[in-house]
Design a protein around this motif. Structure first.
Motif, PDB file in Angstrom:
ATOM      1  N   MET A  36      38.459   8.219 109.347  1.00  0.00           N
ATOM      2  CA  MET A  36      38.305   7.944 107.930  1.00  0.00           C
ATOM      3  C   MET A  36      39.579   8.331 107.174  1.00  0.00           C
ATOM      4  SD  MET A  36      35.249   9.269 105.404  1.00  0.00           S
ATOM      5  CE  MET A  36      35.379  10.933 106.060  1.00  0.00           C
ATOM      6  N   GLY A  40      33.242   3.259 100.611  1.00  0.00           N
ATOM      7  CA  GLY A  40      34.335   3.765 101.442  1.00  0.00           C
ATOM      8  C   GLY A  40      35.230   4.697 100.649  1.00  0.00           C
ATOM      9  N   TYR A  99      33.549   1.505 104.635  1.00  0.00           N
ATOM     10  CA  TYR A  99      33.034   1.988 105.911  1.00  0.00           C
ATOM     11  C   TYR A  99      31.543   1.729 106.082  1.00  0.00           C
ATOM     12  CZ  TYR A  99      37.484   4.476 106.243  1.00  0.00           C
ATOM     13  OH  TYR A  99      38.820   4.775 106.295  1.00  0.00           O
ATOM     14  N   ILE A 142      33.636   9.152 110.299  1.00  0.00           N
ATOM     15  CA  ILE A 142      32.266   8.736 110.037  1.00  0.00           C
ATOM     16  C   ILE A 142      31.630   8.416 111.379  1.00  0.00           C
ATOM     17  CG2 ILE A 142      30.786   7.015 108.937  1.00  0.00           C
ATOM     18  CD1 ILE A 142      32.804   6.697 106.782  1.00  0.00           C
ATOM     19  N   VAL A 146      28.554  11.533 107.809  1.00  0.00           N
ATOM     20  CA  VAL A 146      29.909  11.606 107.260  1.00  0.00           C
ATOM     21  C   VAL A 146      30.459  13.004 107.502  1.00  0.00           C
ATOM     22  CG1 VAL A 146      31.333  11.366 105.192  1.00  0.00           C
ATOM     23  CG2 VAL A 146      29.336   9.897 105.506  1.00  0.00           C
ATOM     24  N   LYS A 191      33.401  14.950 106.581  1.00  0.00           N
ATOM     25  CA  LYS A 191      34.634  15.185 105.812  1.00  0.00           C
ATOM     26  C   LYS A 191      35.142  16.584 106.118  1.00  0.00           C
ATOM     27  CE  LYS A 191      33.536  12.192 101.887  1.00  0.00           C
ATOM     28  NZ  LYS A 191      33.338  12.128 100.428  1.00  0.00           N
TER      29      LYS A 191
END
Length: 384
Positions: free
Chosen positions: A35, A94, A110, A185, A201, A203
């Motif tokens: 990502m 996204g 995404y 992701i 997700v 992150k």
């Protein structure tokens, strides 16, 4: 499983119960998609109306509007194919990808959400060619079968794996100073035991407005050095001093404990990088509050003690002088790996260069190639 309130941001869907007929199910199989770094962004299509979102809210961002105008027919065409009913809402979610000043911004989708009039949400992986820069499957890192089954454990394992798969490029230098990747992701494999396993997700840090430093997850990006008592003490002292906006005795002592101990390059690099996101810096070996600087001054002292966020870099090949490009200060600038001295500019700005107050002499890099640095002048902005 996703709720309508989640669709404009990249969020993990809700996990179903991990049991069937009283038996705990096996861990799911997930595949990782790298990502890009950028704020959460989305394009919502209702009929022929297209609305851009950024940071989870409708946006009037001019660059985003221009991109939508350029691809309007393609966006509407793909949305028509995805709708199951005329009043379905289609949302492409996204990130807004713009971490390099010399590259045009773009929207990187995404996830696709199709929301019915009753509020039901159908979520799937984005695998279209809606934009001319789309390459379905690019950045996919393969499949991972998990042994853990609880939702919390699944998310933790996937976040740890996201740090590993994005580690290769995480410290690559983009001109705005951001990491190019912010994680991964995870898409569930089609042959999982359940049909409603959510997209996860992972992150590794939070992206804030472009005029602020990103909020990095220190547990994910921690280095071995940052777990030593000296480094922990410096981090705590820096946080405390930042709240007071003054150089405290505790910060001075913590700084000297690392600086005066003939720290390794890695230790100093870590400390200078920590301070680069604060009002504090180092000037000629002394702890200072960042301020405007004049020349002559080394690029290292400029990076570590001034309010400037970067410098311009210009190349000359023979008699051909290229337009200067801006680059945020990085570890090399802060650690004297290519130190140069900038002096007050004399006369008008050079050809292809911005109106900067400081510049270096031309530095020969080859038989016909020379470079120079320019600083303290206009600085470009990202499109978010």
């Amino acid at each position: 499983m996703t709720t309508p309130s989640d669709i404009y941001r990249l969020t993990t869907g809700a996990f179903p119960a991990r049991y069937h007929d009283g038996t705990q199910l096996e861990g799911p199989v997930y595949g990782a998609q790298l990502m890009f770094t950028g704020p959460d962004a989305a394009i919502e299509v209702v009929g022929k109306k297209i609305t851009p979102y950024m940071f989870g809210h409708p946006t009037d961002n001019t660059a985003f509007a221009a991109l939508i105008e350029n691809y309007e027919s393609s966006i509407l065409k793909q949305s028509r194919k995805l709708r199951k009913a005329p009043d379905d809402r289609v949302v492409f979610t996204g990130v807004w990808y713009h971490v390099d000043f010399s590259v045009e911004p773009r929207f990187e989708p995404y996830v696709i959400h199709v929301v019915s009039n009753s509020g039901n949400v159908s979520t799937s992986r984005y695998m279209l060619e809606m934009f001319d820069y789309d390459y379905p499957g690019e950045g996919f890192k393969g499949w991972l079968a998990l042994e853990v089954t609880s939702p919390a454990a699944i998310c933790n394992v996937l976040k740890s794996q996201a740090a590993k798969v994005s580690r290769v490029r995480e410290m690559s230098h983009e001109t705005a100073g951001f990491k190019p990747l912010q994680g991964a992701i995870w898409y569930p494999a089609d042959d999982n035991d359940e049909n409603d396993i959510p997209i996860v997700v992972s992150k590794l840090f939070t992206v804030t407005a472009s005029d602020q430093p990103p909020d990095y997850d220190r547990e994910v990006f921690a280095t071995e050095a940052s777990h030593t008592p000296l480094h922990d003490e410096f981090s705590e002292a820096l946080t405390e001093a930042s709240e007071k906006i003054q150089i405290t005795s505790r910060l001075t002592d913590a700084f000297k404990a690392i600086w005066a101990e003939k720290a390794s390059d890695a230790d100093r690099q870590w400390m200078l990088r920590e301070m680069s996101q604060s009002v504090f810096g180092v000037f000629q070996g002394e702890l200072v509050i960042r301020a405007e600087r004049s020349g002559p001054i080394t690029l290292t002292d400029l990076a570590n003690s001034s309010t400037a966020t970067g410098s311009w870099f210009q190349v000359r090949n023979g008699d051909d002088i290229h337009e200067a490009l801006f680059s945020a200060f990085d570890d090399d600038d802060r650690c004297q790996r290519d130190d140069v001295v900038l002096k007050e500019r004399q006369g008008p700005a050079a050809e292809g260069a911005p109106e900067c107050l400081l510049e270096t002499e031309w530095i020969q890099r080859g038989p016909s190639t020379a470079v120079r640095y320019l600083a303290i002048g206009p600085e470009p902005r990202l499109s978010w």
